[in-house]
Design a protein around this motif. Structure first.
Motif, PDB file in Angstrom:
ATOM      1  N   TYR A 104      -0.352  -4.016   2.014  1.00 15.37           N
ATOM      2  CA  TYR A 104      -1.476  -4.208   2.918  1.00 15.37           C
ATOM      3  C   TYR A 104      -2.397  -3.015   2.979  1.00 15.37           C
ATOM      4  O   TYR A 104      -3.526  -3.137   3.408  1.00 15.37           O
ATOM      5  CB  TYR A 104      -0.962  -4.571   4.322  1.00 15.37           C
ATOM      6  CG  TYR A 104      -0.566  -6.011   4.395  1.00 15.37           C
ATOM      7  CD1 TYR A 104       0.768  -6.382   4.279  1.00 15.37           C
ATOM      8  CD2 TYR A 104      -1.534  -6.998   4.521  1.00 15.37           C
ATOM      9  CE1 TYR A 104       1.128  -7.707   4.320  1.00 15.37           C
ATOM     10  CE2 TYR A 104      -1.163  -8.327   4.570  1.00 15.37           C
ATOM     11  CZ  TYR A 104       0.166  -8.675   4.471  1.00 15.37           C
ATOM     12  OH  TYR A 104       0.525  -9.995   4.516  1.00 15.37           O
ATOM     13  N   TRP A 134      -9.556  -5.947   3.668  1.00 10.04           N
ATOM     14  CA  TRP A 134      -9.735  -6.588   4.975  1.00 10.04           C
ATOM     15  C   TRP A 134     -11.197  -6.896   5.240  1.00 10.04           C
ATOM     16  O   TRP A 134     -11.519  -7.702   6.089  1.00 10.04           O
ATOM     17  CB  TRP A 134      -9.159  -5.706   6.080  1.00 10.04           C
ATOM     18  CG  TRP A 134      -7.664  -5.703   6.106  1.00 10.04           C
ATOM     19  CD1 TRP A 134      -6.843  -6.779   6.232  1.00 10.04           C
ATOM     20  CD2 TRP A 134      -6.804  -4.575   5.997  1.00 10.04           C
ATOM     21  NE1 TRP A 134      -5.537  -6.406   6.213  1.00 10.04           N
ATOM     22  CE2 TRP A 134      -5.478  -5.042   6.071  1.00 10.04           C
ATOM     23  CE3 TRP A 134      -7.021  -3.214   5.840  1.00 10.04           C
ATOM     24  CZ2 TRP A 134      -4.386  -4.207   6.001  1.00 10.04           C
ATOM     25  CZ3 TRP A 134      -5.930  -2.385   5.780  1.00 10.04           C
ATOM     26  CH2 TRP A 134      -4.644  -2.886   5.851  1.00 10.04           C
ATOM     27  N   LYS A 159      -6.185   0.833   9.482  1.00 10.27           N
ATOM     28  CA  LYS A 159      -5.294   0.301   8.446  1.00 10.27           C
ATOM     29  C   LYS A 159      -3.866   0.178   8.981  1.00 10.27           C
ATOM     30  O   LYS A 159      -3.166  -0.805   8.697  1.00 10.27           O
ATOM     31  CB  LYS A 159      -5.321   1.212   7.222  1.00 10.27           C
ATOM     32  CG  LYS A 159      -6.603   1.101   6.406  1.00 10.27           C
ATOM     33  CD  LYS A 159      -6.537   1.980   5.172  1.00 10.27           C
ATOM     34  CE  LYS A 159      -7.781   1.825   4.315  1.00 10.27           C
ATOM     35  NZ  LYS A 159      -7.721   2.667   3.100  1.00 10.27           N
ATOM     36  N   LEU A 167      -3.818  -2.831  11.254  1.00  7.47           N
ATOM     37  CA  LEU A 167      -3.832  -4.087  10.497  1.00  7.47           C
ATOM     38  C   LEU A 167      -2.492  -4.323   9.808  1.00  7.47           C
ATOM     39  O   LEU A 167      -1.987  -5.446   9.755  1.00  7.47           O
ATOM     40  CB  LEU A 167      -4.970  -4.060   9.471  1.00  7.47           C
ATOM     41  CG  LEU A 167      -6.378  -4.262  10.046  1.00  7.47           C
ATOM     42  CD1 LEU A 167      -7.435  -3.976   8.989  1.00  7.47           C
ATOM     43  CD2 LEU A 167      -6.552  -5.676  10.582  1.00  7.47           C
ATOM     44  N   ASP A 192      -0.153  -7.382  10.678  1.00  2.83           N
ATOM     45  CA  ASP A 192       0.275  -8.292   9.617  1.00  2.83           C
ATOM     46  C   ASP A 192       1.792  -8.419   9.581  1.00  2.83           C
ATOM     47  O   ASP A 192       2.343  -9.507   9.384  1.00  2.83           O
ATOM     48  CB  ASP A 192      -0.231  -7.789   8.261  1.00  2.83           C
ATOM     49  CG  ASP A 192      -1.691  -8.133   8.038  1.00  2.83           C
ATOM     50  OD1 ASP A 192      -2.144  -9.176   8.550  1.00  2.83           O
ATOM     51  OD2 ASP A 192      -2.383  -7.362   7.365  1.00  2.83           O
ATOM     52  N   GLN A 214      -6.325  -9.366  15.089  1.00  4.05           N
ATOM     53  CA  GLN A 214      -6.652  -9.065  13.700  1.00  4.05           C
ATOM     54  C   GLN A 214      -8.143  -9.248  13.429  1.00  4.05           C
ATOM     55  O   GLN A 214      -8.754  -8.433  12.742  1.00  4.05           O
ATOM     56  CB  GLN A 214      -5.837  -9.968  12.769  1.00  4.05           C
ATOM     57  CG  GLN A 214      -4.389  -9.517  12.605  1.00  4.05           C
ATOM     58  CD  GLN A 214      -3.604 -10.445  11.695  1.00  4.05           C
ATOM     59  OE1 GLN A 214      -3.642 -11.653  11.857  1.00  4.05           O
ATOM     60  NE2 GLN A 214      -2.920  -9.884  10.737  1.00  4.05           N
ATOM     61  N   LYS A 263     -10.439  -6.310  12.302  1.00  5.68           N
ATOM     62  CA  LYS A 263     -11.066  -6.494  11.000  1.00  5.68           C
ATOM     63  C   LYS A 263     -12.562  -6.189  11.052  1.00  5.68           C
ATOM     64  O   LYS A 263     -13.115  -5.560  10.146  1.00  5.68           O
ATOM     65  CB  LYS A 263     -10.825  -7.923  10.525  1.00  5.68           C
ATOM     66  CG  LYS A 263     -11.439  -8.240   9.166  1.00  5.68           C
ATOM     67  CD  LYS A 263     -12.647  -9.115   9.330  1.00  5.68           C
ATOM     68  CE  LYS A 263     -13.246  -9.468   7.993  1.00  5.68           C
ATOM     69  NZ  LYS A 263     -14.447 -10.307   8.127  1.00  5.68           N
ATOM     70  N   TYR A 321     -12.927  -2.603  11.109  1.00  4.81           N
ATOM     71  CA  TYR A 321     -12.657  -2.079   9.776  1.00  4.81           C
ATOM     72  C   TYR A 321     -13.912  -2.190   8.901  1.00  4.81           C
ATOM     73  O   TYR A 321     -14.273  -1.247   8.182  1.00  4.81           O
ATOM     74  CB  TYR A 321     -11.500  -2.854   9.140  1.00  4.81           C
ATOM     75  CG  TYR A 321     -11.219  -2.455   7.711  1.00  4.81           C
ATOM     76  CD1 TYR A 321     -11.750  -3.180   6.653  1.00  4.81           C
ATOM     77  CD2 TYR A 321     -10.424  -1.356   7.421  1.00  4.81           C
ATOM     78  CE1 TYR A 321     -11.514  -2.811   5.344  1.00  4.81           C
ATOM     79  CE2 TYR A 321     -10.184  -0.978   6.118  1.00  4.81           C
ATOM     80  CZ  TYR A 321     -10.721  -1.703   5.086  1.00  4.81           C
ATOM     81  OH  TYR A 321     -10.480  -1.330   3.788  1.00  4.81           O
TER      82      TYR A 321
END
Length: 397
Positions: free
Chosen positions: A19, A24, A147, A150, A154, A246, A250, A253
């Motif tokens: 990941y 993303w 990161k 995320l 995940d 998320q 995201k 991100y």
């Protein structure tokens, strides 16, 4: 729940490398919201409003930077639009400055800590290098945190999905066991009937034992089934919450990645450490060059003259052109600088469009569609919007 956290941690460790390489920025998380559920509905509306606030704040910062880059481009247009006589005067002065600068450079022929290109770049952005370093460092640190978030989300989502599959398996098993129990009960009753009517046996005790065993087994299966159903609801609710998070992370991100790309482009570096190294080398080089600059009276005089000419033509930041005389003399150089500024402005415009149309526009659209689709909740939703507008009066949705 300790075993569940351990399971999530194992998933995070197993998928962490995978990941970290995920894109993303291009991934779109999907989620399911039960709009009839008040808690999920309020979380959904709050998430939309938070995205709208983030986008508006980002747009304010981008607009300021966009206007500054545009002013540089307008300065170039002013210089190129000068009448022939005034343009010739400007070029003559710029040429003298350029020649004196070349002489100074030759005089200073020696091993350099920093190239001339980087030196001039540092001179142009010297006033905001420390701020730029701070911004890049914060953005890089924030990128790592995003990161990690995320990756963690995940991993938790996978763990929840794994648990969901387990629970659905339990539900299927309880159904199967219930069917088996009913079939076994029927078989036992048939057997007892055969013993009673064909062999004249007293089967009353058998009926009682069979009924008791069936009742006990079915009760256990039912309790297991109900608990599994409750657990399935909890797991699905958890999955939806993680997906909402998320999507929010995201977007951050994407914005942070675009910010980093722009800052790297603006400062001509690939990391904050590279910028700081360049800055430290530039400061040492500047001290050494100042020793020779004092002796270059002619250069100083001509630079002042060039500044006066540029100020006469209402150039917003004339000092920049002291280090870009080649652009005044050479159209190719001017085109190259303009190209770099246009790329910066395009990068800003893309980020502005993304925040305005995708993030802010999408959030507003989602709220409108929710009100239209569920008018019975319109009052509650608009109340949340009004509360948001009180906190952020400039972010009208």
């Amino acid at each position: 729940m300790g075993w569940f956290r351990n399971l999530a941690a194992r998933f995070r460790r197993r998928d962490e490398e995978e990941y970290y390489d995920n894109d993303w920025e291009d991934e779109e998380f999907t989620h399911q919201v039960d709009y009839t559920n008040k808690e999920q509905r309020q979380d959904y509306v709050k998430n939309c409003l938070e995205r709208l606030a983030d986008a508006t704040k980002e747009l304010e910062n981008l607009t300021f930077e966009y206007d500054m880059v545009t002013s540089y481009l307008k300065d170039m247009e002013e210089i190129e639009a000068l009448p022939p006589e005034e343009s010739e005067e400007l070029k003559d002065c710029a040429k003298r400055v350029s020649l004196l600068q070349d002489s100074k450079t030759n005089f200073m022929e020696r091993p350099r800590r920093i190239s001339d290109e980087k030196y001039q770049q540092m001179e142009r952005i010297g006033d905001d290098v420390e701020e730029g370093y701070k911004k890049i460092t914060e953005a890089e640190d924030y990128q790592k945190l995003i990161k990690q978030d995320l990756t963690r989300l995940d991993g938790e989502r996978h763990a929840y999905q794994y648990r969901k599959n387990e629970v659905m398996g339990i539900i299927a098993d309880t159904r199967g066991m219930a069917i088996i129990c009913v079939a076994a009960l029927g078989l036992c009753i048939v057997l007892l009937l055969l013993l009673q009517f064909f062999l004249d046996m007293d089967t009353r005790a058998g009926y009682l034992v069979t009924a008791a065993a069936a009742a006990f087994a079915i009760t256990i299966i039912y309790v297991k089934h109900v608990e599994a159903r409750k657990e399935l609801h909890r797991v699905e609710t958890g999955i939806n919450k993680i997906i909402l998070l998320q999507n929010k992370v995201k977007i951050r991100y994407v914005n942070n990645t675009n910010l980093l790309d722009y800052l790297y482009l603006k400062y001509g570096v690939s990391s904050a450490q590279e910028l700081m190294n360049m800055w430290e080398n530039y400061k040492i080089e500047r001290i050494e060059r100042e020793k020779f600059r004092k002796a270059e009276i002619d250069l100083d005089y001509n630079e002042r003259e060039l500044l006066q000419i540029l100020k006469r033509y209402q150039i917003k930041d004339p000092a920049v052109w002291l280090h870009q005389t080649e652009a005044i003399l050479d159209r190719k150089e001017m085109v190259e600088i303009r190209h770099n500024l246009i790329i910066r402005r395009q990068s800003l415009r893309r980020r502005m469009d993304y925040n305005k149309e995708v993030v802010a526009g999408g959030s507003q659209k989602e709220i409108r569609e929710l009100v239209e689709k569920y008018p019975q909740y319109a009052k509650e939703i608009m109340s949340a919007v009004e509360e948001y507008e009180k906190k952020f009066p400039n972010n009208k949705s």
